[in-house]
Design an enzyme around this catalytic site. Structure first.
Site, PDB file in Angstrom:
ATOM      1  N   MET A   1       0.847  -1.166   0.000  1.00 27.63           N
ATOM      2  CA  MET A   1       0.000   0.000   0.000  1.00 27.63           C
ATOM      3  C   MET A   1       0.901   1.241   0.000  1.00 27.63           C
ATOM      4  SD  MET A   1      -2.499   1.431   3.078  1.00 27.63           S
ATOM      5  CE  MET A   1      -2.508  -0.125   3.823  1.00 27.63           C
ATOM      6  N   PRO A   2       0.952   1.984  -1.095  1.00 29.19           N
ATOM      7  CA  PRO A   2       1.740   3.213  -1.129  1.00 29.19           C
ATOM      8  C   PRO A   2       1.111   4.285  -0.229  1.00 29.19           C
ATOM      9  CG  PRO A   2       1.195   2.472  -3.351  1.00 29.19           C
ATOM     10  CD  PRO A   2       0.390   1.664  -2.403  1.00 29.19           C
ATOM     11  N   ILE A   3       1.951   4.909   0.571  1.00 30.36           N
ATOM     12  CA  ILE A   3       1.513   6.029   1.412  1.00 30.36           C
ATOM     13  C   ILE A   3       2.348   7.239   1.008  1.00 30.36           C
ATOM     14  CG2 ILE A   3       1.299   6.931   3.751  1.00 30.36           C
ATOM     15  CD1 ILE A   3       1.176   3.985   4.693  1.00 30.36           C
ATOM     16  N   VAL A  39      -3.872   3.300  -2.570  1.00 35.22           N
ATOM     17  CA  VAL A  39      -3.040   4.495  -2.432  1.00 35.22           C
ATOM     18  C   VAL A  39      -3.594   5.366  -1.300  1.00 35.22           C
ATOM     19  CG1 VAL A  39      -2.169   6.568  -3.577  1.00 35.22           C
ATOM     20  CG2 VAL A  39      -2.424   4.431  -4.876  1.00 35.22           C
ATOM     21  N   ARG A  40      -2.714   5.769  -0.402  1.00 37.06           N
ATOM     22  CA  ARG A  40      -3.072   6.680   0.680  1.00 37.06           C
ATOM     23  C   ARG A  40      -2.293   7.969   0.498  1.00 37.06           C
ATOM     24  NH1 ARG A  40      -5.998   2.865   0.687  1.00 37.06           N
ATOM     25  NH2 ARG A  40      -6.540   1.547   2.452  1.00 37.06           N
TER      26      ARG A  40
END
Length: 63
Positions: A1-3, A39-40
């Site tokens: 999960m990209p932050i 995406v966060r």
């Protein structure tokens, strides 16, 4: 999960922040094929007096 954490000088509207979140999400999706749902994006509004540019605060510089 990209932050993705974005620091910006305060003063942008909610609409501008919504657009920024959207555009960053699209870019991450294109660049690394991450599902948009994973995406966060975190936006931190930094007061101008707490943002230094060339030895002066952004507030002093009128930004």
């Amino acid at each position: 999960m990209p932050i993705i954490h974005v620091n910006i000088i305060e003063g942008r509207t909610d609409q501008q922040k919504e657009l920024l979140i959207h555009e960053i999400t699209e870019a991450v999706n294109r660049a690394i094929n991450a599902p948009k749902e994973s995406v966060r994006v975190l936006i931190s509004d930094v007061p101008a007096q707490h943002w230094g540019i060339g030895g002066q605060s952004a507030k002093t510089l009128g930004r």
